[in-house]
Design an enzyme around this catalytic site. Sequence first.
Site, PDB file in Angstrom:
ATOM      1  N   ASP A  14       0.117 -12.141  10.367  1.00 51.87           N
ATOM      2  CA  ASP A  14       1.527 -12.509  10.589  1.00 51.87           C
ATOM      3  C   ASP A  14       1.745 -13.552  11.695  1.00 51.87           C
ATOM      4  OD1 ASP A  14       1.744 -10.480   8.737  1.00 51.87           O
ATOM      5  OD2 ASP A  14       3.103  -9.223   9.889  1.00 51.87           O
ATOM      6  N   LYS A  97       3.066  -9.316   2.513  1.00 48.15           N
ATOM      7  CA  LYS A  97       3.393  -7.880   2.556  1.00 48.15           C
ATOM      8  C   LYS A  97       4.864  -7.675   2.866  1.00 48.15           C
ATOM      9  CE  LYS A  97       1.714  -7.615   7.315  1.00 48.15           C
ATOM     10  NZ  LYS A  97       2.969  -7.259   7.960  1.00 48.15           N
ATOM     11  N   CYS A 142       1.966  -4.524  13.487  1.00 48.10           N
ATOM     12  CA  CYS A 142       1.190  -4.840  12.280  1.00 48.10           C
ATOM     13  C   CYS A 142      -0.315  -4.963  12.543  1.00 48.10           C
ATOM     14  CB  CYS A 142       1.749  -6.089  11.620  1.00 48.10           C
ATOM     15  SG  CYS A 142       3.415  -5.799  10.959  1.00 48.10           S
TER      16      CYS A 142
END
Length: 191
Positions: A14, A97, A142
């Site tokens: 990310d 995701k 995450c």
Amino acid sequence: MITVTPQSALLVVDVQKDFLPGGTLAVPGGDEIIPVINHLARLPFGVVIATQDWHPADHMSFVTQGGPWPVHCVAGTDGATLAALLDDEPVGAIFRKGRSRDVDSYSAFFDNEGKRPSGLVSLLKELGITSVFVTGLALDVCVSATADDAVKAGFEAVVIADACRGTGPAEPALADLRRAGVTLTTSDRLA
Ligand SMILES: [Zn+2]
């Protein structure tokens, strides 16, 4: 020192504009890890995989829907793109995701509710990967969820601490990772 082998994967979690300073869900210092990741990605990993948080505009994690987070990483928007300074040349695959409106996915491996697989375990096993090195944002959300699930999926999991930034102080998240069986290291110890 840890020797990087072709049986190792580098995960870049990310590293997207909305999670960098100036973004809608900025992680403090998030931009500082980009040169570290660019260096790591040139080591002889079997594969480098980037993930993107990639939400519908009415995703359940958004405050506008009663969720905990500001609107971020809406699919197809500028904020959802990978950081401009991230060298994407070594990136062999991208996993997106959080694409379903009704469930979030902190981990790159499974969603938060039904633990439905993203396909990443299968891909890594097909490639003969046994060790997963995790970098990116945010350390306590995450990155931690991804490293925990890597251990649960049977991989050796290593978090490269200086290639991550969290929403708060690093140490509580790092202590949790240690307890979960994740190895912690720094980029200067990899070759
Ligand atoms: Zn998200």
